[in-house]
Each structure stands twice: as structure tokens, then as C-alpha cells.
Design an enzyme around this catalytic site. Structure first.
Site, PDB file in Angstrom:
ATOM      1  N   LYS A   1       5.841  10.343   6.262  1.00  0.00           N
ATOM      2  CA  LYS A   1       5.507  11.150   5.077  1.00  0.00           C
ATOM      3  C   LYS A   1       5.855  12.620   5.300  1.00  0.00           C
ATOM      4  O   LYS A   1       5.668  13.450   4.428  1.00  0.00           O
ATOM      5  CB  LYS A   1       4.020  11.017   4.747  1.00  0.00           C
ATOM      6  CG  LYS A   1       3.631   9.593   4.321  1.00  0.00           C
ATOM      7  CD  LYS A   1       2.212   9.551   3.812  1.00  0.00           C
ATOM      8  CE  LYS A   1       1.610   8.181   3.815  1.00  0.00           C
ATOM      9  NZ  LYS A   1       2.098   7.293   2.771  1.00  0.00           N
TER      10      LYS A   1
ATOM     11  N   CYS B   1      -3.197   1.742  -3.416  1.00  0.00           N
ATOM     12  CA  CYS B   1      -4.029   1.311  -2.272  1.00  0.00           C
ATOM     13  C   CYS B   1      -5.347   2.083  -2.247  1.00  0.00           C
ATOM     14  O   CYS B   1      -5.857   2.424  -1.162  1.00  0.00           O
ATOM     15  CB  CYS B   1      -3.298   1.481  -0.942  1.00  0.00           C
ATOM     16  SG  CYS B   1      -1.761   0.582  -0.850  1.00  0.00           S
TER      17      CYS B   1
HETATM   18  N1  C6P Z   1      -0.165   5.937   1.401  1.00  0.00           N
HETATM   19  C1  C6P Z   1       0.928   6.019  -0.735  1.00  0.00           C
HETATM   20  O1  C6P Z   1       1.829   5.710  -1.531  1.00  0.00           O
HETATM   21  P1  C6P Z   1       0.744   4.171   6.627  1.00  0.00           P
HETATM   22  O2  C6P Z   1       1.121   3.088   5.692  1.00  0.00           O
HETATM   23  O3  C6P Z   1       0.010   3.655   7.830  1.00  0.00           O
HETATM   24  O4  C6P Z   1       1.872   5.083   6.965  1.00  0.00           O
HETATM   25  O5  C6P Z   1      -0.281   5.118   5.818  1.00  0.00           O
HETATM   26  C2  C6P Z   1      -1.432   4.578   5.247  1.00  0.00           C
HETATM   27  C3  C6P Z   1      -2.168   5.637   4.472  1.00  0.00           C
HETATM   28  C4  C6P Z   1      -3.400   6.060   4.928  1.00  0.00           C
HETATM   29  N2  C6P Z   1      -4.081   7.033   4.303  1.00  0.00           N
HETATM   30  C5  C6P Z   1      -3.602   7.648   3.231  1.00  0.00           C
HETATM   31  C6  C6P Z   1      -4.391   8.749   2.587  1.00  0.00           C
HETATM   32  C7  C6P Z   1      -2.361   7.268   2.710  1.00  0.00           C
HETATM   33  O6  C6P Z   1      -1.887   7.877   1.633  1.00  0.00           O
HETATM   34  C8  C6P Z   1      -1.629   6.223   3.336  1.00  0.00           C
HETATM   35  C9  C6P Z   1      -0.332   5.730   2.759  1.00  0.00           C
HETATM   36  C10 C6P Z   1       1.057   5.618   0.709  1.00  0.00           C
HETATM   37  O7  C6P Z   1      -0.054   6.665  -1.103  1.00  0.00           O
HETATM   38  C11 C6P Z   1       1.488   4.199   0.849  1.00  0.00           C
HETATM   39  S1  C6P Z   1       0.243   3.058   0.371  1.00  0.00           S
END
Ligand code: C6P
Length: 404
Positions: free
Chosen positions: A224, A362
Site C-alpha cells: 500500500k 472487508c
Molecule cells: N485493506 C482495502 O481495500 P493485507 O491484505 O494484509 O495487506 O492488509 C489487510 C488490511 C488490514 N487493515 C487495514 C486497515 C486494511 O485496509 C487492510 C487491507 C485493503 O481496504 C484490502 S481488503
């Protein structure tokens, strides 16, 4: 002042067309785009120094190990950790959080309490629920108000000597709200609780200072923040990382193995079993260098401008409601149009080249709070422009006409 056209030229994907239209990429909350320097660094690693790390005496292995550890050092500096061994490489935020919840399984007792917030991503809800099921601890939730802000008095009231862990995100992925984490950390510490901050949505926009925050854990994803997918960092205070048991057993995380007993390696290796994403870890350092060369103050100033402009322009659309209207926000706008499903708007504007995320992001409890199936989420980065926001607004207006 940022030279946005120069910055955009660093990102090859931004000059692409999608569905015959110039790409407008507003799904940065899901993953950011990557500058050429990051792409080149990944290629250079495989072309020139690819080898396994911490194992070989041969030159390539040492070069790869050095590059990996230099990157760990960069992350340490970037987040102002006290020691490099407090910086663990992970595959992402989800991995980092699960590493911590797994560790707390041997610490929590029935009747202990874990506080999460109603603004969390599923990654920062489900692992804690699983932990509570395993240990008999209770999950408590900080409620939110109609603006999408946490109700801080309710948090104060939840705290007690039973509270063992408090966890909140720094910035909500679904609404863009920035949480008062320093207040939360200090209050939680006053009752002796440990604090984990989910920084997944914060690190693209700001530079967290973990010593100043005094959080016990800070988890984030590399993808990100202009880095490769499958990379992430878990910062943990040395005392906590020494207290928690390893997450996975395997190579690299041991001092000595016999069939009778295994002793574990020192930090950080105790938590880094197996061959990691070596290229990714190294290149995350390149991504951090790139972001620092743009400058987080510049990023903040420019993204605030984009947020204000988009809020103003979207508010012109009749029947459009923005979710997450608190004062303290990152450059994320979640919205819906009366009587129209967010998925339909997302699909139509995609045909016009605009990439946004639609759905529950999510974060289903947030959608349940507002009694909606989901939202349309536009999440901006420093390489986006006001002209692109105008294109999105025009596209949303078209979608509204087509779907009404
Ligand atoms: N949110 C979104 O579109 P990972 O998948 O492990 O890199 O990150 C998970 C995650 C955890 N906490 C927060 C606050 C997040 O935003 C995310 C990932 C993405 O909002 C993909 S679901």
C-alpha cells in the site's frame, strides 16, 4: 509543492488506457501503484544478487543478506524504532496481526478482555475473535458515531484492569477516518494493556513514529506504500517480542535443534521462519526511499487538497451521501447514491476508465452500522489529480442517470 506530472511519469501504469479510456486509479486503499524505481529494483535483485539469506558464506548470499538487513535498517529509521531487531518482515498486515494474536494465546486467561474498535478491517477483528475463542477472553468493541468517529468516552468506560490488549487502526480503510491513537495508547497503558495499531492505511499517507506513539505493536503492508505485494512489517517492542512465543517453526528461527528440545534464535529471526520474500523485503526499502524523496509533508498537503476538492465536487451530486464525515480524515471518500447499488455504479464507471472499490471493504460491521450493503470508495494517492476527480464526478453523474 509537488510536480505531479513529473511524479506521474515515475509510474508506468498511470499512462495506460483501460476499456479504451485513460486509467484513473482511485483504488489506492486496496493497493498502491509502483514507481519504475521499485520495479527496476525488483528486476535488479533477480538479475544480480538472487540468493538465500542468512545461510551461505558465498558472495551472493552475503550480498543478498546485506541488502535485506539494510532494508530492515531503513524501515527502523523510517518508523523510528529503537532497534532494528524490533522490525519483523512479514507478508503484510494480516500476517503481522496473526503473529501477535497467536502469541497472546499463551498469555490471555478466561475473563481477560480484548478491546477492538467498530472501525476495524476484518484482519483486525477475526484473529482477535479466534484468540478469544481459544482462551476464553472477551471481545469488547469501541462504538462509533454517525460521522464514523470512535466514541472516546465509551472507550474510556470499557477500560478496566481486565483489559489486556487494545487494538485499533490508525486510519479506517472503509471511511478514511484518522483515529486518536495516541490518546488510546496512553489510556490503555494506564490500565496495563498492550496496544497494537493496524497501520495498513496510514503508512501511504504519513510516517508513523512508533517511539513517540509508544505503541507495543504496529503492523503494516508494503504494497500500500509503493512496495511489492507480499511484503509487510510488524514492529514490536523488544520486551513484547521477547515475551511472545514464535509464530511458526522452521529454518532460520532456531539456535539449536535436537529431538529432545529446540532453542530459538534471537530477535528478529525468532519470528522469521523459512525463506522470506527476499526481493520484496529489499525493494520495500526502495519504496520507502522513494516516498521519502517525495516527502510526507508534501504528500499530506497535496492529498488534503485532493480530499477537499473531491468532497466538494461529489457533494454537488443530488442524492449522494458521504460516509465518514469526521474532521480528521485521510484522502479516502466512501459514498453511495440514493436507491442505487454501489456495485452498479462501480461497474459503469469502470467502463469509463475509473478504478474504485465497491462493496464492504472487508469492514462489514461498518456497513451494518449504516445499514448498507457497501459503498463506493475512492482512495487517492499523491499521484492523482483534480482533473481525474472531475472525470470521476462526471462518470458518477452518468451512472446515476443510467441507473435511475
Ligand atoms: N485493506 C482495502 O481495500 P493485507 O491484505 O494484509 O495487506 O492488509 C489487510 C488490511 C488490514 N487493515 C487495514 C486497515 C486494511 O485496509 C487492510 C487491507 C485493503 O481496504 C484490502 S481488503
Amino acid at each position: 509543492m509537488l510536480d505531479i506530472q513529473k511524479i506521474r511519469a515515475d509510474f508506468p501504469i498511470l499512462s495506460q488506457t483501460v476499456n479504451g479510456k485513460p486509467l484513473v486509479y482511485f483504488d489506492n486503499g486496496a493497493t498502491s501503484q509502483k514507481p519504475q524505481i521499485v520495479i527496476d529494483a525488483e528486476v535488479k535483485y533477480y538479475q544480480e544478487i538472487n540468493a538465500n539469506i542468512h545461510r551461505g558464506v558465498h558472495t551472493l548470499s552475503q550480498l543478498a543478506t546485506d541488502a535485506y538487513e539494510i532494508s530492515r535498517g531503513k524501515v527502523k529509521e523510517h518508523i523510528n524504532a529503537k532497534f532494528a531487531h524490533e522490525v519483523l518482515f512479514t507478508s503484510g498486515t494480516t500476517h503481522g496481526i496473526n503473529l501477535v494474536t497467536n502469541g497472546f494465546a499463551s498469555i490471555l486467561k478466561p475473563g481477560d478482555e480484548v478491546i477492538v474498535s467498530s472501525l476495524e478491517h476484518h484482519s483486525n477483528i477475526v484473529p482477535w475473535q479466534m484468540l478469544c475463542e481459544k482462551t476464553g477472553a472477551l471481545l469488547k468493541v469501541i462504538p462509533m458515531n454517525e460521522n464514523g468517529e470512535l466514541i472516546i468516552e465509551a472507550f474510556d468506560a470499557l477500560l478496566s484492569e481486565k483489559t489486556k490488549v487494545v487494538t485499533v487502526n490508525h486510519i479506517s480503510n472503509a471511511l478514511g477516518v484518522i483515529n486518536p491513537i495516541k490518546y488510546i495508547i496512553d489510556k490503555a497503558h494506564a490500565v496495563g494493556a498492550a496496544v497494537l495499531i493496524d497501520g495498513a492505511q496510514a503508512v501511504p499517507h504519513l510516517k508513523p513514529n512508533v517511539q513517540e506513539l509508544d505503541c507495543d505493536f504496529y503492523a503494516f503492508s508494503g504494497h500500500k506504500m509503493c512496495g511489492p505485494t507480499g511484503t509487510g512489517i510488524l514492529y514490536g517492542k523488544e520486551e513484547w517480542l521477547n515475551k511472545l512465543p514464535p509464530y511458526q517453526g522452521g529454518g532460520e528461527m532456531i539456535k539449536e535443534v535436537t529431538f529432545e528440545k529446540t532453542t530459538y534464535a534471537d530477535l528478529p529471526h525468532k519470528f522469521e521462519a523459512g525463506t522470506p520474500n527476499i526481493a520484496g523485503g529489499i525493494v520495500l526499502g526502495t519504496a520507502i526511499d522513494y516516498l521519502n524523496s517525495v516527502g510526507f509533508e508534501n504528500i499530506h498537503e497535496y492529498e488534503t487538497e485532493l480530499l477537499d476538492y473531491a468532497t466538494k465536487r461529489l457533494s454537488e451530486i443530488e442524492g449522494l451521501r458521504i460516509y465518514g464525515t469526521g474532521k480528521n480524515k485521510a484522502s479516502v471518500i466512501s459514498f453511495n447514491i440514493d436507491g442505487i447499488h454501489p456495485y452498479d455504479v462501480g461497474s459503469i464507471i469502470d467502463k469509463l476508465g475509473i478504478a474504485v472499490r465497491t462493496g464492504h471493504h472487508c469492514a462489514q460491521p461498518i456497513m451494518n452500522f449504516f445499514c448498507i450493503p457497501g459503498t463506493i470508495r475512492a482512495s487517492f494517492s499523491f499521484y492523482n489529480t483534480k482533473e481525474e476527480i472531475d472525470q470521476m464526478v462526471d462518470a458518477v453523474k452518468k451512472a446515476q442517470i443510467m441507473l435511475s
